[in-house]
Design an enzyme around this catalytic site. Structure first.
Site, PDB file in Angstrom:
ATOM      1  N   ASP A 320     -44.867  -4.398  -7.736  1.00 55.92           N
ATOM      2  CA  ASP A 320     -45.567  -3.198  -7.310  1.00 55.92           C
ATOM      3  C   ASP A 320     -44.603  -2.026  -7.508  1.00 55.92           C
ATOM      4  O   ASP A 320     -43.386  -2.209  -7.540  1.00 55.92           O
ATOM      5  CB  ASP A 320     -45.962  -3.311  -5.837  1.00 55.92           C
ATOM      6  N   ASP A 553     -45.636  -7.000  -0.375  1.00 56.04           N
ATOM      7  CA  ASP A 553     -45.201  -6.688   0.979  1.00 56.04           C
ATOM      8  C   ASP A 553     -46.348  -6.596   1.969  1.00 56.04           C
ATOM      9  O   ASP A 553     -46.119  -6.525   3.174  1.00 56.04           O
ATOM     10  CB  ASP A 553     -44.397  -5.373   1.016  1.00 56.04           C
ATOM     11  N   ASP A 557     -51.485  -8.534  -0.537  1.00 61.14           N
ATOM     12  CA  ASP A 557     -50.813  -9.198  -1.654  1.00 61.14           C
ATOM     13  C   ASP A 557     -50.859 -10.720  -1.551  1.00 61.14           C
ATOM     14  O   ASP A 557     -50.454 -11.411  -2.493  1.00 61.14           O
ATOM     15  CB  ASP A 557     -49.338  -8.765  -1.717  1.00 61.14           C
TER      16      ASP A 557
END
Length: 779
Positions: A320, A553, A557
């Protein structure tokens, strides 16, 4: 009579959207201590179980009661039955191996616990009409908790008093704070970013939404590592073979050749002990545990041992933007005044900052670094929300609107202003617009009156991001950026850290499933990615034959983390994501990943090399046992002889070699590599032992034949250690020399213990001839 509360929980993996039937409002003075204690006894507390590490008794049990340990114990009892106590020396080796494995895992467990140790937050709680400070895990269902800005919500709760906003990005993926009013839900694990609220806890502890996600994350079954799969396959085949072969050899020697029981039993036991790779699985676990401890000291928490290996094998790394390439913070790049008056634009922004003194979002934090808030007070404010995409502040003489240009101007977002905003967006800036608004009701977002100017923000890039990405590029690992942001912004950040291929970006919101599958092959930047599409991208890459590592995180996800071959979470993220991941970066430092890769290489390469030493003994014991089922000879080794040989040519050197630094890329399959390395030594020992058994028909005694076979097995074991250790460095030379001296000392000073018959000079010449023949054959 008080209504008895039930332990209730929201539906499985669904956010709470309705109050339970037995919900009652707690008086604003809070629960009494007596009532809180009663609820605590009934299990309505806010405590959650920590199932991330095994208890001590399970660790000891798992290392002690293994298949090979139980088999060794049974073989030792057979030796006790015939009084062959000297041959039981292998039991001591098994005990030491078990002790080492247990100690290493306990060390790793202690490291994990130390890294996970956090001082619980003390929360302002109302009890008996007074405000007290209590740890979050001592709260109970129905408690009233005061949450100022910056607080983390301890359980799923309902807002009773006050207004504010909460950052729910860890749960929903929405990066912007959500405004909260009385009657709204606030969920455990989220953070209060604005205002101050008094909330009533509804779903606590294991019944909270985050706890349900955490339980689901703990059910994750990550794909087995290639190392573990091959080791399991190898040991399974050996296990199926060694017991029937050992029994057949005993029956042949005792019933057919009429050997004495005191001789037939030790020889059959020796054949089985030789086939047992008793330290191989243990060595792998110890090497991994050492890696866990080493990485723990650097700030990487390995929650699944084989996560170290799976990351070292990954050829695609999905990241990300936020938290990896960037810190999550913003920097004000420049101001673009609409009418050329930057001073007026700065003054207006100063008034806006004064209206939101508690707003700690990255946007307002970036503005405060460049502009000092004015000493003014607004009449009313309307905080930023994900629906409005802008905020508003009313002052006595003006109204300010600030946010995304298209949401501030709405239908007036056309022409020159639209072109200008798109131009800066294409360059990777986050573009925000400040405008004055028309007077009106302070409860409704007013219509924009006049644009004052643009604010250009950039993401704060991690200083080590460029170096880390360069490392992975040099190691042949492809990078994919999966972000919820505009792909143009993500591509600009990626370019700034030297990532190649940033011109290949797509907006996944515009792609069909088939188009997304096709784009996964060569696209580098994926923008506006939803949690489910992150998972689809990971699966598409795996279908193309890639080993995929994924960082994340947030709870959003988890689907992608579960699908990836290796999952990495940031400690600053959600607990559920940390529990779903194999590796957690405690300091949320992306630059630690190369360290994890190198540790994985050390484990895989060293275990591959050391496993070859174990298989030399296993293979020649297997070959000899098969031959002796049909040949009229006796097994040439005693258990104590094999124990001495394996200790100094296999066990001890393999342990020290497994600890050596090894940064080479992983090449080839594990099983094929170790069999190729072990086969020459195993064939040479088999041939030398067969020669010794043949010489028993030409004048050699059985004891002399056994001695020459043992010397050959020891010498060829040291040769195997030499060939496997090449190229030699000082560390490997030291190990090789030490093992040679120790084995020589055993032959010279402990000969009687291992049934060693001193050979004559002609016999020694034969031995050296066999060694020369073996060396040439192994070359």
């Amino acid at each position: 009579m008080k209504k008895r509360l039930r332990r209730h929980a929201p539906r499985h993996l669904e956010m709470p959207d309705a109050l339970p039937e037995d919900y009652t409002e707690t008086p604003l003075c809070g629960l009494s201590e007596e009532e809180a204690s009663r609820r605590d006894r009934e299990g309505l507390c806010n405590h959650t179980r920590d199932a991330s590490v095994r208890p001590v008794y399970l660790i000891v049990f798992s290392h002690l009661f293994t298949f090979f340990n139980l088999l060794n114990l049974a073989l030792a009892l057979c030796l006790v039955a015939v009084g062959s106590y000297r041959n039981m020396l292998f039991v001591g080796v098994v005990f030491c191996n078990t002790l080492i494995g247990t100690i290493q895992e306990l060390r790793a467990r202690r490291t994990i616990r130390r890294l996970k140790l956090m001082t619980p937050d003390l929360l302002r709680t109302l009890r008996d009409g007074e405000e007290v400070l209590l740890p979050s895990d001592t709260l109970v269902q129905g408690d009233l908790v005061i949450l100022p800005r910056g607080s983390q919500v301890p359980a799923d709760a309902i807002v009773r008093l006050g207004n504010g906003a909460a950052d729910e990005s860890m749960l929903t993926g929405e990066s912007l704070p959500i405004h909260k009013h009385p009657g709204d839900w606030v969920l455990s694990g989220t953070f209060v970013t604005e205002g101050e609220m008094t909330v009533q806890l509804v779903y606590t502890g294991e019944n909270s939404y985050v706890a349900s996600l955490t339980r689901e994350a703990r059910k994750v079954r990550h794909p087995k590592s290639a190392l573990m799969t091959d080791l399991s396959r190898l040991t399974r085949h050996i296990s199926f073979a060694l017991i029937p072969l050992g029994l057949l050899l005993f029956c042949k020697q005792y019933f057919y050749q009429h050997r004495a029981l005191e001789r037939a039993v030790p020889q059959a036991v020796a054949s089985m002990v030789g086939m047992i790779p008793e330290g191989l699985i243990l060595l792998t676990s110890v090497a991994l545990c050492v890696g866990v401890v080493r990485l723990g000291r650097r700030g990487a928490l390995v929650q699944e041992l084989y996560g170290i290996e799976t990351l070292s094998r990954a050829d695609v790394l999905c990241l990300d933007k936020t938290g990896t390439l960037t810190t999550g913070g913003m920097t004000m790049h420049s101001l673009i005044p609409a009418h050329g008056d930057e001073a007026a634009l700065r003054a207006a922004l100063a008034h806006l900052l004064a209206a939101f003194p508690e707003d700690g979002t990255p946007t307002f934090s970036a503005l405060r670094h460049g502009i000092t808030p004015a000493d003014t007070h607004p009449i009313a404010t309307l905080p930023f929300s994900s629906e409005r995409k802008c905020s508003c502040a009313w002052f006595e003489d003006t109204v300010y609107l600030f946010g995304a240009p298209s949401f501030v101007l709405r239908e007036h977002y056309t022409g020159e202003i639209e072109t200008l905003c798109e131009h800066y967006t294409d360059q990777g800036f986050r573009v925000l617009l400040l405008a004055t608004g028309k007077e009106g009701n302070t409860d409704v977002l007013p219509e924009a009156d006049k644009p004052l100017g643009l604010v250009l923000l950039t993401d704060t890039v991690r200083p080590d991001a460029r170096e880390t990405l360069a490392y992975f590029r040099e190691e042949g690992v492809d990078i994919r950026i999966l972000s919820g942001d505009d792909p143009r912004t993500v591509a600009a950040v990626a370019r700034s850290v030297g990532l190649s291929g940033t011109d290949r970006f797509v907006d996944t919101a515009l792609l069909s499933d088939a188009e997304l599958q096709a784009a996964s092959k060569d696209t580098v930047i994926f923008g506006r990615v939803t949690p489910e599409r992150k998972k689809e991208l990971v699966l598409a890459l795996q279908e193309a034959g890639h080993h995929v590592a994924m960082t994340g995180d947030g709870v959003n996800d988890i689907p992608a983390l579960k699908a990836a071959d290796c999952s990495i979470a940031m400690a600053s993220g959600s607990e559920a994501a940390r529990n779903a991941a194999q590796i957690t970066l405690v300091s949320s430092d992306f630059s630690l990943l190369p360290e994890v890769v190198l540790e994985g290489r050390r484990v895989v390469n060293n275990v591959t090399r050391s496993a070859s030493l174990f298989l030399v003994k296993t293979l020649y014991s297997l070959f000899l046992t098969l031959l002796l089922l049909f040949l009229p000879a006796t097994y040439p080794f005693q258990p104590v002889q094999l124990t001495a040989i394996s200790s100094f040519t296999v066990g001890i050197p393999a342990f020290f070699l497994s600890l050596e630094s090894n940064r080479e890329r992983i090449r080839g399959g594990f099983l094929r590599t170790v069999l190729r390395n072990a086969m020459p030594g195993a064939v040479c020992v088999t041939l030398c032992a067969c020669f010794s058994m043949i010489m028993e028909n030409f004048g050699w005694s059985v004891e002399l034949g056994s001695t020459i076979a043992t010397l050959c097995a020891g010498g060829i074991g040291l040769m195997s250690l030499y060939f496997i250790s090449r190229p030699l460095n000082l560390y490997r030379r030291t190990i090789l020399l030490a093992m040679t001296l120790l084995l020589l000392a055993v032959f010279l000073f402990a000969g009687k213990i291992i049934y060693f018959t001193p050979p004559s000079l002609p016999n020694l010449m034969v031995f050296f001839g066999l060694m020369f023949f073996s060396f040439v054959l192994m070359l």
